[in-house]
Design a protein around this motif. Structure first.
Motif, mmCIF file in Angstrom:
data_model
loop_
_atom_site.group_PDB
_atom_site.id
_atom_site.type_symbol
_atom_site.label_atom_id
_atom_site.label_comp_id
_atom_site.label_asym_id
_atom_site.label_seq_id
_atom_site.Cartn_x
_atom_site.Cartn_y
_atom_site.Cartn_z
ATOM 1 N N GLU A 72 0.833 -1.211 0.000
ATOM 2 C CA GLU A 72 0.000 0.000 0.000
ATOM 3 C C GLU A 72 0.872 1.267 0.000
ATOM 4 O O GLU A 72 0.606 2.215 -0.735
ATOM 5 C CB GLU A 72 -0.918 -0.011 1.223
ATOM 6 N N GLY A 73 1.930 1.250 0.835
ATOM 7 C CA GLY A 73 2.861 2.386 0.872
ATOM 8 C C GLY A 73 3.542 2.573 -0.471
ATOM 9 O O GLY A 73 3.739 3.693 -0.933
ATOM 10 N N LYS A 75 1.042 4.056 -2.929
ATOM 11 C CA LYS A 75 0.786 5.472 -2.615
ATOM 12 C C LYS A 75 1.937 6.345 -3.122
ATOM 13 O O LYS A 75 1.729 7.384 -3.732
ATOM 14 C CB LYS A 75 0.621 5.626 -1.100
ATOM 15 N N GLY A 96 1.814 6.826 -6.663
ATOM 16 C CA GLY A 96 0.687 7.630 -7.131
ATOM 17 C C GLY A 96 -0.395 6.803 -7.777
ATOM 18 O O GLY A 96 -1.261 7.341 -8.457
ATOM 19 N N ILE A 150 -2.535 4.940 -6.006
ATOM 20 C CA ILE A 150 -3.749 5.120 -5.214
ATOM 21 C C ILE A 150 -3.712 6.532 -4.646
ATOM 22 O O ILE A 150 -2.644 7.054 -4.358
ATOM 23 C CB ILE A 150 -3.929 4.082 -4.082
ATOM 24 N N GLN A 190 -3.691 9.941 -2.441
ATOM 25 C CA GLN A 190 -3.238 10.296 -1.109
ATOM 26 C C GLN A 190 -4.457 10.535 -0.230
ATOM 27 O O GLN A 190 -5.504 10.936 -0.719
ATOM 28 C CB GLN A 190 -2.422 11.602 -1.158
ATOM 29 N N ALA A 191 -4.311 10.266 1.093
ATOM 30 C CA ALA A 191 -5.398 10.526 2.031
ATOM 31 C C ALA A 191 -5.738 12.000 2.029
ATOM 32 O O ALA A 191 -4.858 12.851 1.961
ATOM 33 C CB ALA A 191 -4.988 10.088 3.420
#
Ligand code: SF4
Ligand code: SF4
Length: 164
Positions: free
Chosen positions: A151-152, A155, A158, A160, A162-163
């Motif tokens: 997941e990291g 992220k 790019g 998924i 960003q929160a």
């Protein structure tokens, strides 16, 4: 008489106020909300890994040579037997630093790299009180391992969002 009571001016002002109440807000509630960056935005460097989690950088030095700001420093080391799962090639960067105070975020290091080992992400260097805080070491720049932290990795790539 009506003009002396300032009524037309008051109604005109109220009209402007009400018209803005129904328009889309140009502001965002940063940092809870963020705007997407431009596709050509160049931010903080990322040292890339391959799909097996091995570091891609071979410490060839081409990025440092291409850098007009002399912001990149590195030290090469030989891969030892048993380290094949850590480093993709026979040489790797034992030390890799980018001085963000010198960097002009031109992207030439990314273009020069023949191994897809460094790229400029869509994050920027956070504020800091000292110059030392702007010297990013290899540990700060390495992308999360896609095997142990998919997941990291996604992220940072790019893939998924960003929160918010
Ligand atoms: S982005 Fe440009 S200035 Fe910054 S390290 Fe890379 S080549 Fe150097
Ligand atoms: S990041 Fe790329 S160009 Fe720079 S030393 Fe590593 S492999 Fe070479």
């Amino acid at each position: 008489m009506v003009e002396r009571l300032y009524l037309p001016a008051i109604f005109k002002g109220m009209g402007i106020t009400f018209s803005h109440m129904f328009k889309k807000k140009p502001t965002v509630n940063y940092p809870e909300e963020t705007r997407p960056f431009s596709a050509v935005f160049r931010g903080l460097h990322i040292l890339n890994r391959d799909e097996e989690g091995r570091e891609r950088c071979t410490a060839c030095g081409l990025c440092a040579v291409a850098c007009p700001a002399e912001a990149i420093t590195m030290e090469a080391a030989e891969r030892q037997t048993g380290e094949e799962h850590l480093y993709r090639e026979e040489k790797y960067a034992a030390r890799y630093e980018v001085n963000m105070v010198r960097c002009i975020f031109c992207g030439l290091c990314e273009e020069a790299c023949p191994k897809d080992a460094v790229y400029l992400s869509q994050t920027f260097a956070p504020a800091n009180y000292g110059r030392e805080g702007f010297i990013y070491k290899k540990e700060d720049l390495l992308i999360p391992n896609p095997v142990t932290d998919p997941e990291g990795f996604a992220k940072a790539k790019g893939t998924i969002p960003q929160a918010k």
